[in-house]
Enzyme design. Sequence first.
Site: not given
Ligand code: NAP
Length: 364
Positions: A135, A162, A264, A271
Amino acid sequence: MKKVGIIGWRGMVGSVLISRMIEEGDFNRIEASFFSTSQSGQSGPLINEIQYTLKDALSAESLSEMDIIISAQGGDYTKEIRPKLESLNWKGYWIDAASAKRMDDDSVIILDPVNKAHIDQSIDRGVKNYIGGNCTVSLMLMGVGSLFQHDLIEWMSSMTYQAASGGGAKHMKELLSQMSVIGDEYEKIQDSNILDIDDKMSSLLRGNDLDAKNFGVPLALNIIPWIDSSLDNGQTREEWKAMSEANKILNLEQQIPIDGTCVRIGALRSHSQALTIKLKRNIPLDEIESILKSNSEWVEFVDNNPESTREKLNPRYVSGTLKTTVGRVRKMNLGDEYLNLFTCGDQLLWGAAEPLRRMMNILL
Ligand code: NAP
């Protein structure tokens, strides 16, 4: 219509991705399927009056029916599933938010306002993996990519600020819960003298009353100059990504050194980063300003004055928008070839979800 499978749609990045795809009418152009690692068979999202039923994201056979797969599920999922699709001889396109495949030789890091020509050439060469960048790296290039394109940068140092959302939904909630406890405590002692208030808040930060299981220590009223795992050279992995990913996105043969400290801070979303740039030559500020303004339609140049800076150069202004603000542009006391600037952007949009949906549209 092409079949597009979406995994990770209910996570932080995935939710922003789906809402942008709805906004831009992307679902009218595809036959979508939604997958889940934990809720297969249950109801998925309701889009354009279609109630989707979730398919099994751990079934490579089911995934292999897709022409394009977009994953915002995380690196462990990518590492488990991508090779299985390979072994099924799947010929589709893999678009991913996770870092797992970013630096692989068979992947391109996507940020089309900056590297569309490289993406187009890679499609022609048969590359199948298109991965969203880190990001802060993507936001840095959305802000100052035109300085690289004009070959003006000898090296760059980036000091980041961040937001909690970079860690996902649970990190955001943890910061807010810390703030809520702090607010409640403050209400009880707000009429005390300032040293007593300071003492109470400092004890709160050092004690165990603030939930900090995700960040390790409280982030509210505090900062954490460490993001991601450690490398042998003393950098964090987040810091390592700046140089390796930026050079890969730009497809440069001669590497441009980039380094700094990733921090952070207690912003909720979006960010920011302070950049020190060593220019290859002394270029007048007005020329730099017009190069920055020409970067893309999403860059908003912020004049170097207190009012504009306070108004626009912060997460409050850019969050939820595709704007990247660039300001504090000035030459430094270090010499005429040293440029100072500051940039802010929403890391869930250009820093994560937006390049993914745009890549899908490029492929379509
Ligand atoms: P996240 O919010 O933790 O979501 C990932 C997965 O967790 C969901 O698809 C879901 O999969 C599961 N999950 C379990 N409990 C949940 C709940 N209560 N609410 C929503 N989802 C839940 O992760 P993220 O921040 O979106 O990141 C996803 C990827 O993108 C990672 O590889 C990260 O490094 C990358 N990324 C993140 C950012 C950022 O700013 N956050 C920026 C660039 C790249 P199921 O439906 O299969 O259970």
